[in-house]
Design an enzyme around this catalytic site. Structure first.
Site, PDB file in Angstrom:
ATOM      1  N   TRP A 357       0.648  -1.239   0.160  1.00 51.44           N
ATOM      2  CA  TRP A 357       0.193   0.079  -0.075  1.00 51.44           C
ATOM      3  C   TRP A 357       1.109   1.278   0.148  1.00 51.44           C
ATOM      4  O   TRP A 357       0.275   2.267  -0.266  1.00 51.44           O
ATOM      5  CB  TRP A 357      -0.695  -0.061   1.268  1.00 51.44           C
ATOM      6  CG  TRP A 357      -0.125   0.218   2.505  1.00 51.44           C
ATOM      7  CD1 TRP A 357       0.661  -0.412   3.215  1.00 51.44           C
ATOM      8  CD2 TRP A 357      -0.504   1.320   3.560  1.00 51.44           C
ATOM      9  NE1 TRP A 357       1.139  -0.084   4.059  1.00 51.44           N
ATOM     10  CE2 TRP A 357       0.485   1.252   4.626  1.00 51.44           C
ATOM     11  CE3 TRP A 357      -1.581   2.491   3.448  1.00 51.44           C
ATOM     12  CZ2 TRP A 357       0.455   2.222   5.684  1.00 51.44           C
ATOM     13  CZ3 TRP A 357      -1.340   3.434   4.433  1.00 51.44           C
ATOM     14  CH2 TRP A 357      -0.576   3.196   5.719  1.00 51.44           C
ATOM     15  N   ASP A 358       1.987   1.142   0.208  1.00 49.63           N
ATOM     16  CA  ASP A 358       2.945   2.241   0.195  1.00 49.63           C
ATOM     17  C   ASP A 358       3.066   2.960  -0.882  1.00 49.63           C
ATOM     18  O   ASP A 358       3.161   4.140  -0.850  1.00 49.63           O
ATOM     19  CB  ASP A 358       4.529   1.784   0.429  1.00 49.63           C
ATOM     20  CG  ASP A 358       4.958   0.702   1.639  1.00 49.63           C
ATOM     21  OD1 ASP A 358       3.943  -0.095   1.947  1.00 49.63           O
ATOM     22  OD2 ASP A 358       5.883   0.678   2.189  1.00 49.63           O
ATOM     23  N   GLU A 488       1.103  -1.916  12.899  1.00 50.21           N
ATOM     24  CA  GLU A 488       1.291  -3.506  13.098  1.00 50.21           C
ATOM     25  C   GLU A 488       1.319  -3.976  14.324  1.00 50.21           C
ATOM     26  O   GLU A 488       1.677  -5.125  14.566  1.00 50.21           O
ATOM     27  CB  GLU A 488       2.208  -3.785  11.944  1.00 50.21           C
ATOM     28  CG  GLU A 488       1.796  -3.571  10.480  1.00 50.21           C
ATOM     29  CD  GLU A 488       2.764  -3.853   9.516  1.00 50.21           C
ATOM     30  OE1 GLU A 488       3.838  -4.254   9.930  1.00 50.21           O
ATOM     31  OE2 GLU A 488       2.251  -4.135   8.296  1.00 50.21           O
ATOM     32  N   LYS A 601       3.442   1.343  16.225  1.00 49.65           N
ATOM     33  CA  LYS A 601       4.342   1.390  15.255  1.00 49.65           C
ATOM     34  C   LYS A 601       4.425   2.489  14.481  1.00 49.65           C
ATOM     35  O   LYS A 601       5.484   3.035  13.690  1.00 49.65           O
ATOM     36  CB  LYS A 601       4.350   0.094  14.483  1.00 49.65           C
ATOM     37  CG  LYS A 601       5.315  -0.169  13.549  1.00 49.65           C
ATOM     38  CD  LYS A 601       5.316  -1.378  12.807  1.00 49.65           C
ATOM     39  CE  LYS A 601       6.352  -1.666  11.944  1.00 49.65           C
ATOM     40  NZ  LYS A 601       6.174  -2.916  10.854  1.00 49.65           N
ATOM     41  N   GLN A 602       3.253   3.038  13.960  1.00 48.90           N
ATOM     42  CA  GLN A 602       3.260   4.121  12.726  1.00 48.90           C
ATOM     43  C   GLN A 602       2.016   4.742  12.908  1.00 48.90           C
ATOM     44  O   GLN A 602       1.022   4.058  13.343  1.00 48.90           O
ATOM     45  CB  GLN A 602       3.438   3.412  11.386  1.00 48.90           C
ATOM     46  CG  GLN A 602       2.448   2.642  11.114  1.00 48.90           C
ATOM     47  CD  GLN A 602       2.981   1.526   9.902  1.00 48.90           C
ATOM     48  OE1 GLN A 602       3.421   0.462  10.102  1.00 48.90           O
ATOM     49  NE2 GLN A 602       2.813   1.841   8.537  1.00 48.90           N
TER      50      GLN A 602
HETATM   51  C1  BGC Z   1       4.842  -1.145   7.734  1.00 46.85           C
HETATM   52  C2  BGC Z   1       3.817  -1.397   6.565  1.00 46.85           C
HETATM   53  C3  BGC Z   1       4.503  -1.328   5.234  1.00 46.85           C
HETATM   54  C4  BGC Z   1       5.605  -2.423   5.080  1.00 46.85           C
HETATM   55  C5  BGC Z   1       6.430  -2.139   3.801  1.00 46.85           C
HETATM   56  C6  BGC Z   1       6.011  -2.380   7.463  1.00 46.85           C
HETATM   57  O1  BGC Z   1       6.719  -2.269   8.346  1.00 46.85           O
HETATM   58  O2  BGC Z   1       4.398  -1.370   8.898  1.00 46.85           O
HETATM   59  O3  BGC Z   1       2.932  -0.364   6.644  1.00 46.85           O
HETATM   60  O4  BGC Z   1       3.620  -1.456   4.233  1.00 46.85           O
HETATM   61  O5  BGC Z   1       6.561  -2.108   5.951  1.00 46.85           O
HETATM   62  O6  BGC Z   1       6.934  -0.929   3.798  1.00 46.85           O
END
Ligand code: BGC
Length: 772
Positions: A357-358, A488, A601-602
């Site tokens: 999804w990035d 996550e 985490k984000q």
């Molecule tokens: C992130 C995800 C991301 C993936 C690839 C993970 O660490 O939590 O949001 O899509 O990395 O960048």
């Protein structure tokens, strides 16, 4: 913070050889051209620790999944970007002794990445035998002008002695991936041919049967004059080489130019690959190094002319933003709609080079504003072409009637990740793909895209949300259960606020566009309805109910949105209390402990506030930022950039700047201690957004560009370029002024700090910077 690399506006510099940092540097100094990429491995043999990585875009291997307890719905494979045949190989020996930086006595060593001109340089002085010093300078680039070409200039001097120098120039396809699940090698040989001065090795991937031909030729010069060579040939399975010895006098410079072309069956017929390579090698040698280099530099010049960001007064920030822009352009050039942007680009194996999804949430807005419209369009078409497979993906999980669930991780439209809770359950990716349609159209004004492609995707995604939501008798609301949000560090939660928001938004946006097309283009609308077998208004009745009656968890006391149901049951502790030796927590804590903790985490709720900020007032955004930022550990590269933009939005420039540096220098300063695996390419787009949308406050409002600039205290000025609906313009923000220059002929409509402006073609606007 670790500041291992020297600061410079246009260069990344490593001085001194630190073998324990070699993998990090191999990632940092990677080069690429959208078609292929190469980690900064050494040309000559190296017996120390290294992650070998040459990658060809779109060439992958479906490695059979390894999980303990297989469950229905798991994908069969985890896709791997392949470590492709090694094209850089040039081994050298001095008086019979191999030059190997792991064993030689090193007098000096440097690696330099020249971002302005797009090349990697390495220089070192070593003694390989007692009192015998040699000096080596190498330069290599992957041509931006002719993307199948990799070129190396390898120069050797014997500083204080005369002796024999032995070269072995080779291509080696006997390579492996470190992350293979079953220890397999993924390449088989198809053919090999080697003559004095050139060679072609053609290989194919197991299972996927991609054919890749790697061809080389070379030229040797002594003190700038070409010297004929009469090499011996080495020809064995998956390996071809030319080897020869020359007699070197003290102080003479010997230069080997190695020209390589890599062609794959993605773009060339399989049966002709080797012949096509031979033609390419002839053309390349005829052009010669200098011309090839200049053509390459010229292409970089064009890229920088429309995407450079200049920061005055902060070298660290300046170097970092260029580093980010440079790697983004090395990863994706938007010429081929079958390719996409892997989170690590061509800099490592992690994340398998696949699409996440990035791309939609981070990469697309960068390319929409810095590159030609077709680059963004190709990113959308990539997903459009995967719609059928997304419907199949959803069917595998029990959905029906054309509901589409796009994969969280993919190469070809199929889901190919095997972490159920962390990855599959992140159904929010579907929302980002819908949002991308909206983002593309509002940036480009390409309204036709909706009826031609966008609506089909939106219908598939809306059908998914409609089937995925269920009704809670208890809450008397619709709910979305068992998901993982962007954060996550929480798995299998109910009613992730961000996911529910995206679901409702997608349904409304799809409905709105159906209504618009009903009036403006009923024929095309009916064609889409027929193609998707859509019953209107039958299917949409439930959508309206979902839009009006979705459950959104909130904390009434604090007046903040809750990341998910039950979030407040957690013990709320500030992330700043975690001892630094325990950071990043994912490298020190058990998964169980992470899941129980409140640490984020984000950006999650904040990502929703970023996407849909117009739905919320500043006070609401601020309250949520103040609640969530202290709980966030930013252990995803995608985090700090969003927090920085939101901090700018609420006027907290100090925090925005702190988070900007964190996102911009994430890899250069290895914040999350994982650069050895590769760089965080997709978050680099977020860094750019932190300047343009964050400090610059750029938004699109009612078809106009809006700017609300701020400037970090220690910056004298910053400037950036952006594109909007066919207009290229430059914005410069100083301590006192905002200057906008329209670099196109078309006029630009602007709203700056709340006031409307019309900027004619080629004109400049200078306004006082509004400071609150
Ligand atoms: C992130 C995800 C991301 C993936 C690839 C993970 O660490 O939590 O949001 O899509 O990395 O960048």
């Amino acid at each position: 913070m670790n500041s291992y690399y020297k600061k410079d506006e246009w260069l990344i510099i490593e001085e001194g050889f630190h073998p324990e940092m070699n993998r990090e540097s191999e990632s940092i100094f990677s080069i690429g051209n959208g078609y292929m990429g190469q980690r900064a491995n050494f040309e000559e043999q190296y017996s120390g620790d290294s992650l070998q990585g040459s990658y060809v875009a779109g060439v992958y291997y479906p490695d059979k999944t390894r999980v303990g307890w297989w469950k229905n719905g798991y994908p069969e494979y985890f896709t791997k970007v392949l470590n492709a045949p090694n094209w850089i190989g040039i081994d050298i020996s001095v008086n019979g002794k191999a030059v190997d930086l792991a064993t030689a006595r090193i007098i000096s060593f440097s690696r330099i990445l020249n971002m302005k001109e797009g090349y990697l340089e390495r220089s070192f002085k070593v003694t390989v035998l007692r009192n015998k010093t040699i000096e080596i300078n190498t330069r290599r680039f992957l041509s931006m002008a002719e993307p199948d070409l990799g070129i190396i200039r390898y120069s050797v001097k014997f500083v204080d002695f005369a002796g024999m120098l032995d070269f072995t120039v080779y291509i080696d396809a006997d390579v492996r991936n470190e992350d293979t699940n079953y220890g397999k090698k993924f390449w088989k040989e198809v053919s090999r041919e080697v003559t004095a001065g050139s060679g072609v090795l053609t290989t194919r991937t197991m299972k996927t049967d991609f054919h890749v031909a790697t061809g080389m030729c070379f030229e040797l010069q002594r003190n700038k004059k070409t010297v004929p060579v009469n090499p011996d040939i080495i020809n064995r399975e998956k390996y071809i080489a030319n080897t020869f010895i020359v007699s070197v006098k003290t102080g003479e410079e010997w230069v080997l130019y190695k020209y390589v072309s890599v062609l794959s069956s993605l773009n060339n017929p399989k049966g002709r690959l080797a012949d096509d390579i031979k033609l390419r090698l002839k053309e390349v040698k005829a052009k010669g190094y200098n011309k090839l280099f200049l053509d390459h530099v010229k292409e970089w010049g064009k890229i920088w002319a429309t995407s450079d960001v200049v920061i005055e007064g902060d070298l660290s920030a300046q170097q970092a933003i260029r580093f980010n822009i440079f790697h983004l352009n090395q990863t994706y050039t938007g010429k081929d709609e079958r390719l996409n942007i892997g989170p690590k680009g061509f800099t490592g194996e992690k994340y398998g080079g696949s699409t996440y999804w990035d791309t939609e949430a981070f990469g697309l807005p960068f390319f929409l504003k810095t590159a030609d419209q077709k680059v963004g369009r190709n990113l959308l078409l990539y997903r459009y072409k995967h719609l059928e497979k997304s419907i199949v993906n959803a069917e595998k999980l029990g959905f029906k009637n054309g509901a589409a669930l796009y994969p969280m991780v993919t190469m070809n439209g199929e889901e190919c990740h095997n972490e159920w809770e962390i990855t599959f359950e992140e159904i929010h990716r579907n929302g980002a793909i819908a949002y991308a349609v909206y983002n593309y159209i509002r940036h480009t004004g390409d309204e036709d895209y909706m009826a031609d492609y966008g609506l089909e995707v939106l219908i598939g995604i809306s059908r998914f949300w409609s089937q995925r939501a269920t009704f809670s008798e208890n809450l008397k609301k619709h709910v979305i259960l068992g998901v993982t949000g962007p954060n996550e560090y929480e798995n299998n939660v109910n009613n992730n606020w961000y996911t529910n928001l995206l679901a409702v938004w997608t349904l409304s946006y799809t409905l709105k566009n159906i209504e618009i097309l009903e009036k403006e283009n009923p024929e095309k609308l009916n064609a889409v309805f027929r193609k998707t077998n859509f019953s209107y208004p039958g299917e949409t009745a439930r959508w309206s109910d979902l839009i009006n009656n979705m459950h959104f968890p909130v904390d009434k006391k604090r007046k903040v949105f809750l990341q998910q149901d039950g979030f407040l049951d957690k013990e709320l502790i500030q992330a700043s209390t975690i001892p630094s030796v325990e950071r990043p927590i994912n490298q020190h804590w058990s998964w169980d402990r992470i899941l129980r903790s409140c640490f984020i985490k984000q950006a999650d709720v904040l990502h929703g506030l970023y996407f849909f900020e117009n739905q919320f007032d500043t006070e609401t955004i601020k309250r949520n930022f103040d609640f969530y930022e202290p709980l966030t550990v930013h252990e995803s590269s995608l985090s700090a950039c969003i927090h920085s933009i939101v901090a700018s939005r609420i006027g907290n420039i100090e925090k925005a700047y702190e988070l900007y540096l964190r996102t911009a220098r994430l890899d250069l300063d290895d914040y999350n201690k994982e650069v050895s695996d590769g760089l965080h390419i997709t978050s680099m787009a977020g860094t750019w957004l932190a300047i343009v949308e964050g400090f610059g406050g750029m938004r699109i409002l009612d078809g106009k560009i809006q700017l609300n600039p701020l400037i970090p205290v220690n910056w004298q000025s910053y400037s950036f370029h952006a594109r909007f609906r066919g207009v290229l313009f430059e914005v410069k923000v100083t301590k006192d002024n905002v200057i906008v220059i329209n670099l196109s002929e078309k006029p630009l409509q602007l709203i700056i700090s709340g006031r409307d402006h019309q900027l004619k073609g080629s004109k400049k606007l200078v306004l006082k910077l509004k400071v609150d």
